[in-house]
Design a protein around this motif. Structure first.
Motif, PDB file in Angstrom:
ATOM      1  N   TYR A  27      -1.645   3.080  -6.931  1.00 24.92           N
ATOM      2  CA  TYR A  27      -3.309   4.184  -7.372  1.00 24.92           C
ATOM      3  C   TYR A  27      -3.187   4.412  -8.559  1.00 24.92           C
ATOM      4  CZ  TYR A  27      -2.100   3.237  -2.244  1.00 24.92           C
ATOM      5  OH  TYR A  27      -1.778   2.810  -0.654  1.00 24.92           O
ATOM      6  N   GLN A  35      -9.312   6.070  -1.653  1.00 22.53           N
ATOM      7  CA  GLN A  35      -7.923   5.711  -1.097  1.00 22.53           C
ATOM      8  C   GLN A  35      -6.598   6.024  -1.849  1.00 22.53           C
ATOM      9  OE1 GLN A  35      -9.547   2.026  -3.487  1.00 22.53           O
ATOM     10  NE2 GLN A  35     -10.152   0.753  -1.539  1.00 22.53           N
ATOM     11  N   ARG A  77      -6.893   3.753   3.841  1.00 18.37           N
ATOM     12  CA  ARG A  77      -7.064   3.835   1.996  1.00 18.37           C
ATOM     13  C   ARG A  77      -8.828   3.283   2.261  1.00 18.37           C
ATOM     14  NH1 ARG A  77      -2.688   5.357   3.303  1.00 18.37           N
ATOM     15  NH2 ARG A  77      -1.077   4.932   1.848  1.00 18.37           N
ATOM     16  N   LYS A  87       1.331  -1.207   0.006  1.00 20.87           N
ATOM     17  CA  LYS A  87       0.270  -0.111  -0.537  1.00 20.87           C
ATOM     18  C   LYS A  87       1.120   1.225  -0.373  1.00 20.87           C
ATOM     19  CE  LYS A  87      -3.890  -2.064   2.168  1.00 20.87           C
ATOM     20  NZ  LYS A  87      -5.393  -1.461   3.680  1.00 20.87           N
TER      21      LYS A  87
END
Length: 270
Positions: A160, A191, A210, A154
């Motif tokens: 993303y 997110q 997120r 992440k």
């Protein structure tokens, strides 16, 4: 079903309300009504839903003046006038931008809004910032963790959809005004890479956990900043816990407000 219908996805437990934006064959492109989310789904996974009330879109009691604790509510006899911070709002979604500007107008916050694709925002800011000279910049639109190429990290911004575009826009804005107390930046969408946005220079950003954020959460933060006196710092905990998304959806750093009082009020008696 047709374009414009309100629907929910049966396979996701009908958790998010969408509006059909496009239909190709048996597949539909969906846009979140209350949350900044774009998705697609087969038509047979969709179920029709009712249109939300305006109050529901606005997050219930999110924006009444007494909820914002605005310092500008003063006895009429006092000869002061209000000067809230000015807002430049860039939004990747035309519908959300329209709703956001309506809120600024209702709260009498001077604001200019522009609908731009997320990848266009950084270049646009190089021209808009010197002209508008805002106290607060809102950079938002659509974002998401890309499931089709997510590698489990992440913290990898390549996972993303638009976080890198938001980061680039924040960098341009922060290069224009390096002092975080002289210009407040609110950045991100559903997110988004929270840490990268703060490191780029944002004062407030989404999304620490997120998660999906409410369409007007960035507007609420901008409004609180616009009406917090310049001699005070924004109460971060109070502000963020009063957003719809809460601490999982929004976060930030200690920042001075942008509200000033002036004297005398035009039309007041001496």
């Amino acid at each position: 079903m047709k374009i414009g219908d309100y629907v929910v996805r049966k396979s996701y437990g009908k958790d998010v309300l969408f509006r059909i934006q496009e239909i190709t064959g048996r597949q539909a492109v969906l846009k979140g009504v209350l949350y900044r989310l774009l998705a697609d789904a087969p038509l047979d996974d969709l179920e029709e839903a009712k249109e939300p009330e305006e109050e529901e879109f606005r997050g219930g009691s999110l924006f009444p003046r007494n909820r914002l604790n605005l310092p500008g509510v003063k006895p009429a006899a006092e000869p002061y006038f209000d000067v809230p911070g000015t807002v430049l709002h860039l939004d990747g979604d035309r519908t959300y931008l329209k709703k956001s500007i309506a809120v600024y107008n209702e709260l009498q916050i001077p604001a200019e809004g522009y609908h731009l694709r997320e990848e266009e925002m950084a270049d646009a800011l190089t021209k808009l910032l010197p002209r508008v000279q805002p106290d607060i910049v809102v950079i938002t639109g659509h974002d998401a963790i890309l499931k089709h190429r997510f590698d489990g990290d992440k913290h990898n911004i390549r996972n993303y959809k638009n976080s890198m575009h938001f980061v680039q826009a924040v960098r341009v804005a922060r290069a224009y005004e390096r002092n975080r107390d002289m210009m407040t930046i609110v950045a991100g969408a559903c997110q988004s890479h929270f840490e990268a946005l703060l490191q780029a220079g944002a004062n407030f950003a989404s999304s620490p956990a997120r998660i999906l954020i409410h369409a007007l959460d960035p507007v609420y933060i901008a409004a609180k900043s616009a009406f917090t006196p310049v001699r005070e710092t924004v109460n971060i905990y109070d502000m963020i816990t009063h957003t719809v998304s809460g601490l999982k959806g929004m976060g930030g750093i200690e920042t001075r407000g942008n509200f000033r009082m002036g004297l005398p009020r035009i039309g007041s008696e001496s």
